[in-house]
Design an enzyme around this catalytic site. Structure first.
Site, PDB file in Angstrom:
ATOM      1  N   ARG A 147       0.926  -1.083   0.051  1.00  0.00           N
ATOM      2  CA  ARG A 147       0.013   0.019   0.070  1.00  0.00           C
ATOM      3  C   ARG A 147       0.932   1.359  -0.137  1.00  0.00           C
ATOM      4  O   ARG A 147       1.734   1.463   0.799  1.00  0.00           O
ATOM      5  CB  ARG A 147      -0.970   0.045   1.020  1.00  0.00           C
ATOM      6  CG  ARG A 147      -1.904   1.148   1.344  1.00  0.00           C
ATOM      7  CD  ARG A 147      -2.646   0.935   2.676  1.00  0.00           C
ATOM      8  NE  ARG A 147      -3.557   0.018   2.721  1.00  0.00           N
ATOM      9  CZ  ARG A 147      -4.176  -0.545   3.895  1.00  0.00           C
ATOM     10  NH1 ARG A 147      -3.685   0.167   4.810  1.00  0.00           N
ATOM     11  NH2 ARG A 147      -5.094  -1.576   3.970  1.00  0.00           N
ATOM     12  N   LYS A 175      -3.640   1.568  15.148  1.00  0.00           N
ATOM     13  CA  LYS A 175      -3.905   2.660  13.742  1.00  0.00           C
ATOM     14  C   LYS A 175      -4.409   4.029  14.084  1.00  0.00           C
ATOM     15  O   LYS A 175      -5.226   3.861  15.014  1.00  0.00           O
ATOM     16  CB  LYS A 175      -4.600   1.919  12.420  1.00  0.00           C
ATOM     17  CG  LYS A 175      -6.107   1.513  12.768  1.00  0.00           C
ATOM     18  CD  LYS A 175      -6.628   1.052  11.726  1.00  0.00           C
ATOM     19  CE  LYS A 175      -6.286  -0.395  11.262  1.00  0.00           C
ATOM     20  NZ  LYS A 175      -7.063  -1.068  10.249  1.00  0.00           N
ATOM     21  N   CYS A 182     -15.392  -3.304  -0.110  1.00  0.00           N
ATOM     22  CA  CYS A 182     -13.893  -3.475   0.305  1.00  0.00           C
ATOM     23  C   CYS A 182     -13.446  -4.575  -0.626  1.00  0.00           C
ATOM     24  O   CYS A 182     -14.052  -5.255  -1.356  1.00  0.00           O
ATOM     25  CB  CYS A 182     -13.915  -3.847   1.858  1.00  0.00           C
ATOM     26  SG  CYS A 182     -14.536  -5.413   2.026  1.00  0.00           S
ATOM     27  N   LYS A 227      -5.989   7.724  11.949  1.00  0.00           N
ATOM     28  CA  LYS A 227      -6.585   8.216  10.657  1.00  0.00           C
ATOM     29  C   LYS A 227      -6.900   9.644  10.846  1.00  0.00           C
ATOM     30  O   LYS A 227      -7.726   9.794  11.681  1.00  0.00           O
ATOM     31  CB  LYS A 227      -7.559   7.261  10.034  1.00  0.00           C
ATOM     32  CG  LYS A 227      -7.093   5.753   9.962  1.00  0.00           C
ATOM     33  CD  LYS A 227      -8.112   5.008   9.435  1.00  0.00           C
ATOM     34  CE  LYS A 227      -7.681   3.555   9.141  1.00  0.00           C
ATOM     35  NZ  LYS A 227      -8.586   2.666   8.671  1.00  0.00           N
ATOM     36  N   CYS A 280     -13.945  -1.603   6.346  1.00  0.00           N
ATOM     37  CA  CYS A 280     -13.210  -0.844   5.381  1.00  0.00           C
ATOM     38  C   CYS A 280     -13.554   0.022   4.433  1.00  0.00           C
ATOM     39  O   CYS A 280     -13.058   0.781   3.861  1.00  0.00           O
ATOM     40  CB  CYS A 280     -12.068  -2.069   4.732  1.00  0.00           C
ATOM     41  SG  CYS A 280     -10.945  -2.775   6.135  1.00  0.00           S
ATOM     42  N   CYS A 308     -16.282  -8.420   6.025  1.00  0.00           N
ATOM     43  CA  CYS A 308     -16.293  -8.892   7.567  1.00  0.00           C
ATOM     44  C   CYS A 308     -16.585  -7.358   8.326  1.00  0.00           C
ATOM     45  O   CYS A 308     -16.631  -6.296   7.599  1.00  0.00           O
ATOM     46  CB  CYS A 308     -15.083  -9.284   7.969  1.00  0.00           C
ATOM     47  SG  CYS A 308     -13.635  -7.902   7.883  1.00  0.00           S
ATOM     48  N   CYS A 326      -8.082 -10.511   1.108  1.00  0.00           N
ATOM     49  CA  CYS A 326      -7.896 -10.282   2.594  1.00  0.00           C
ATOM     50  C   CYS A 326      -8.153 -11.513   3.484  1.00  0.00           C
ATOM     51  O   CYS A 326      -8.975 -12.253   3.320  1.00  0.00           O
ATOM     52  CB  CYS A 326      -9.033  -9.378   2.897  1.00  0.00           C
ATOM     53  SG  CYS A 326      -9.328  -8.930   4.407  1.00  0.00           S
ATOM     54  N   ARG A 358      -1.970   7.035   9.328  1.00  0.00           N
ATOM     55  CA  ARG A 358      -2.073   6.332   8.276  1.00  0.00           C
ATOM     56  C   ARG A 358      -2.290   7.688   7.138  1.00  0.00           C
ATOM     57  O   ARG A 358      -2.180   8.696   7.383  1.00  0.00           O
ATOM     58  CB  ARG A 358      -3.240   5.438   8.010  1.00  0.00           C
ATOM     59  CG  ARG A 358      -3.258   4.373   9.035  1.00  0.00           C
ATOM     60  CD  ARG A 358      -2.184   3.292   8.570  1.00  0.00           C
ATOM     61  NE  ARG A 358      -2.655   2.150   9.483  1.00  0.00           N
ATOM     62  CZ  ARG A 358      -3.271   1.009   9.278  1.00  0.00           C
ATOM     63  NH1 ARG A 358      -4.069   1.032   8.172  1.00  0.00           N
ATOM     64  NH2 ARG A 358      -3.119  -0.011   9.993  1.00  0.00           N
TER      65      ARG A 358
END
Ligand code: SRM
Ligand code: SF4
Length: 570
Positions: free
Chosen positions: A75, A208, A427, A210, A476, A472, A433, A144
């Site tokens: 990424r 994480k 996603c 953001k 995302c 899931c 994934c 991120r």
């Protein structure tokens, strides 16, 4: 920094890593396996790399007693999603040489490459750096990719917003020399220096983090889902201040009522020049107060819940040496992307290109890889990746607008698409994934076709209903802000949520659990019938289902979690 009891296993890996070095370099050089060590799989995330295996091949490989088909997702960090035509061409070439020949535009305005083999990792990352972008901090327990609204309707305002986005990204970047040492054969720095990470320290953040900058009326970055968001307040063509939001987040786990999605709280208004200090104060407060023992409880949203909003705000004020003023609350229109042709206040043209699930590929009449390669090679636009997996072809010279239009047509990129499809997000999901429980990106096209049929059946016209699909509950594609959300539970089964609103400020509400496709379509059929008969003029679907009480009017994450419990036990 607070020492906490029972730190999670990832805390141990970070602490032992000599600031993200671990044994990554040695693992890359090991020809006997396509994988890297377990500890290093955690550390490479900070370098923008995830170890994955092709899940379509798992059983076959197991039966053949082969190791899984190890591959990596890479990424890149693209602050504000802005890249030049030359950088686009570089990514195209890297995808075709070192990855699976497709590019994936993500919900955070970044590029993902899939299917990169271990031996291709270093050349791929070196090539990305050669194009003057990098992958550092695209993943991991750090800030991120910083996001920013894409459409520069008022150019000077947008320039201010981009400037802040880039400064936030640079200010919060890890300082470790590990990245250059490992991927770019940089000079080895002699082991860890205590002062190597002035903001993050030796164990980085608990989880994480953001950030997004929104330029109203657009909320295309879904500000209310971010750990930290700056909503621009402009006057006379410049940004004079920001409303600051904190504590948004989407992730939850099925069956764990201690986890929930959450919309961000408003901290208050600040002058524009205080933004970096406030960001650092929020990040360091999270660094010092976030939960380091339970990673499911480690995001800023839970830190704020645990500290209490007032105490959290006071701590940020103390660290940033500012006082929040009352929020100005500029008008927000929606969280959609501006698609099609737009013209800004300087008369410059921009084209918002719809990209199904952000996948840049040539398939049938849709030849995005070839078409965008030609557009980039001819220097027809700057490329801006949007937070809704689309692409803004920006700054198209007026005299070349027709040339661009012809190319879009030639490569099948301008075919008319329903509003429903334009608004939809899905996603990545299977097969790459590792956390997917159900199909997502691969299933979205056929599911949307079926919903379009229902829309037609109920004469809802070109209904602008926002649908988001994830494989899931991690969220995302930010499903918990959608008007209709499908969240994967098992192969072919999804939980159904409704009631988000187009401005992206309200959580969806759990409606039904563990449904098959026929059950989902039957439920939507009945809801659309009522909506067609009972909606007010201009009323959005999500607002309608709340107004008439099809779902309760929940406002916060705890209520969301309680509703999930009620639904699954009822
Ligand atoms: Fe995500 C984990 C893909 C945006 C919440 N996400 C993953 C991983 C890396 C799976 C993993 O950990 O093994 C997925 C890789 C799939 C693949 O094969 O490519 C993945 N996330 C994505 C992307 C590519 C989805 C997309 O279709 O565009 C997005 C990449 C963004 C980027 O460029 O950085 C992506 N992920 C998001 C968002 C939306 C956002 O950031 O605005 C969220 C919800 C917001 C939030 O963070 O609260 C999100 N991803 C998660 C979570 C749950 C985090 C949590 O707090 O519980 C995970 C799992 C985890 O971290 O443990 C996750
Ligand atoms: Fe994977 Fe779940 Fe994120 Fe979809 S929502 S990409 S299935 S982690």
């Amino acid at each position: 920094m607070n020492e906490q009891p029972n730190p999670s296993f990832v805390e141990g890996i970070k602490a032992r890593s000599r600031q993200l070095r671990g044994t990554i370099a040695e693992g890359l050089a090991d020809p006997l396996t396509g994988a890297i060590s377990d500890d290093d799989t955690q550390l490479v995330k900070f370098h923008g790399v995830y170890q994955q295996d092709d899940r379509d091949l798992r059983n076959e490989r197991r039966e053949q007693r082969l190791e899984p088909a190890w591959q990596f997702m890479v990424r890149a960090r693209v602050p504000g999603g802005i890249c030049t035509a030359a950088q686009w061409l570089a990514f195209d070439a890297i995808a075709c040489t070192h990855a699976n020949g497709t590019l994936r535009l993500t919900t955070r305005q970044a590029f993902q490459l899939h299917g990169v083999l271990k031996r291709d990792l270093k050349p791929a990352i070196a090539a990305i750096n050669g194009a003057l972008l990098d992958t550092l901090a695209a993943c991991g327990d750090v800030n991120r990719n910083a996001m920013c609204s894409v459409l520069p309707l008022v150019r000077s305002v947008h320039a201010d917003a981009i400037d802040l986005t880039r400064r936030l990204s640079a200010h919060l970047l890890p300082r470790t020399g590990a990245y250059h040492e490992i991927w770019l054969d940089g000079a080895k720095l002699v082991d860890t220096r205590e002062d190597e990470e002035p903001i993050y320290g030796q164990v980085y953040l608990p989880r994480k983090f953001k950030i997004a900058v929104a330029v109203p009326p657009d909320n295309d970055v879904d500000a209310w889902s971010q750990d930290l968001a700056f909503i621009a307040v402009a006057a006379h063509g410049r940004i004079v201040g920001y409303d600051v939001l904190a504590g948004g987040g989407m992730g939850m786990s099925h069956g764990d009522p201690a986890t929930w999605p959450r919309v961000a709280d408003t901290l208050g208004h600040i002058p524009a020049d205080a933004a970096i200090a406030v960001a650092e104060a929020v990040v360091t407060t999270q660094r010092d107060h976030g939960d380091r023992s339970n990673r499911k409880h480690a995001r800023l949203k839970y830190t704020i819940e645990d500290m209490g909003l007032d105490a959290f705000r006071a701590e940020v004020e103390r660290r940033a040496r500012i006082t929040f003023a009352p929020a100005r609350e500029p008008t927000i229109r929606d969280n959609a992307d501006p698609l099609g042709w737009r013209t800004d206040d300087s008369g410059v043209h921009h084209y918002g290109l719809y990209v199904p699930s952000g996948r840049i590929v040539d398939t049938g009449a849709w030849r995005a890889l070839s078409g965008l390669r030609t557009i980039a090679a001819r220097g027809l636009a700057e490329f801006r990746l949007t937070a809704n997996q689309n692409l803004m072809l920006a700054d198209v010279p007026a005299e070349r607008r027709d040339e661009l239009a012809v190319l879009l047509d030639t490569y099948g990129l301008a075919a008319p698409v329903s509003k429903l499809r334009q608004l939809a997000l899905a996603c990545v999901g299977l097969p790459t994934c590792g956390l997917a429980m159900a199909e997502s990106e691969r299933y979205a096209p056929e599911f949307l076709t079926r919903v379009e049929s229902l829309v037609a059946k109920h004469a809802l016209g070109d209904a602008a209903i926002g649908i988001r699909l994830t494989g899931c509950p991690n969220g995302c594609a930010r499903p918990y802000l959608a008007e209709i959300a499908l969240v994967g539970k098992a192969p072919g089964r999804y939980n159904l949520y409704v009631g988000g609103t187009p401005d992206g400020r309200r959580l969806t509400v759990p409606l039904r659990d563990n449904l098959t496709e026929p059950q989902i379509l039957e439920t939507l059929d009945a809801l659309f019938a009522r909506y067609a008969a009972e909606r007010h003029a201009g009323e959005a679907f999500g607002a309608y289902v709340r107004r008439v009480g099809i779902v309760p009017a929940i406002t916060d994450g705890r209520e969301f979690a309680a509703e999930v419990v009620r639904l699954t036990s009822g």
